[in-house]
Design a protein around this motif. Structure first.
Motif, short mmCIF file in Angstrom:
data_model
loop_
_atom_site.label_atom_id
_atom_site.label_comp_id
_atom_site.label_asym_id
_atom_site.label_seq_id
_atom_site.Cartn_x
_atom_site.Cartn_y
_atom_site.Cartn_z
N ARG A 61 55.41 6.82 -25.43
CA ARG A 61 56.60 7.66 -25.44
C ARG A 61 56.98 8.00 -24.00
N LEU A 62 58.23 7.74 -23.67
CA LEU A 62 58.79 8.13 -22.38
C LEU A 62 59.81 9.22 -22.64
N GLN A 75 47.98 -0.96 -16.76
CA GLN A 75 48.54 -0.25 -15.61
C GLN A 75 48.91 1.18 -15.96
N LEU A 76 49.47 1.39 -17.15
CA LEU A 76 49.87 2.74 -17.54
C LEU A 76 48.67 3.65 -17.79
N CYS A 97 50.62 7.77 -24.40
CA CYS A 97 50.23 7.09 -25.63
C CYS A 97 50.27 8.11 -26.76
N VAL A 98 50.86 7.71 -27.90
CA VAL A 98 50.92 8.58 -29.07
C VAL A 98 50.34 7.83 -30.25
N GLY A 99 49.36 8.45 -30.91
CA GLY A 99 48.70 7.79 -32.04
C GLY A 99 47.51 6.99 -31.58
N TRP A 122 60.85 5.21 -27.16
CA TRP A 122 59.58 4.80 -27.77
C TRP A 122 59.40 3.31 -27.59
N LEU A 123 58.28 2.92 -27.00
CA LEU A 123 57.95 1.52 -26.73
C LEU A 123 56.73 1.14 -27.55
#
Length: 154
Positions: free
Chosen positions: A138-139, A66-67, A97-99, A54-55
């Motif tokens: 999240r990865l 970029q992501l 992306c989460v949230g 988690w980043l």
């Protein structure tokens, strides 16, 4: 989990070693890809929940932009000064992306564990502070490669 590495099996970390290593380290290097194919690498704080990395990234960053275009990501976490001390992990896959972005603290059950882990690890708090500038990535790795040169016979 992800594909395991084929080479260097004798120096790869066990799952327990990998979990402990990622729990103890504070900074990772995150590589993303620009529209022109050029790589970009930046440092971030992270937490590992045993399954996903988690980043907590600034949403107005080059990384975030970029992501949004290309979710492919590679992350390296490493340690050691002398050759025989080197150890680390490379995790690769697609970031999601989460949230809400940016994160304001809306209730999200899937963010309960990462936010608790992050708040404890970096702020010594039980609840995550939200600044309205960051959001969660999240990865869930598709590949994991690890090394621990301390396992090389001397």
């Amino acid at each position: 989990m992800a594909d395991t590495q084929r080479r260097g099996r004798r120096i790869m970390m066990t799952q327990g070693e990998l979990d402990a290593f990622l729990a103890a380290r504070r900074t990772c290097r995150v590589a993303t890809v620009g529209r022109d194919g050029a790589p970009h690498v930046g440092a971030l704080w992270f937490v590992w929940d045993g399954t996903a990395l988690w980043l907590y990234s600034i949403t107005r960053s080059r990384r975030w932009a970029q992501l949004r275009t290309d979710p492919r990501i590679a992350v390296v976490v490493d340690d050691g000064h002398e050759y025989g001390e080197l150890r680390g992990v490379e995790l690769a896959g697609r970031a999601e992306c989460v949230g809400e972005a940016p994160r304001t603290g809306e209730p999200r059950p899937e963010l309960g564990a990462p936010e608790r882990l992050f708040a404890e690890k970096y702020f010594g708090m039980s609840e995550m502070p939200h600044d309205g500038r960051h959001a969660w990535l999240r990865l869930t790795p598709e590949s994991v490669v690890s090394w621990d040169f301390r396992k090389i016979p001397g």
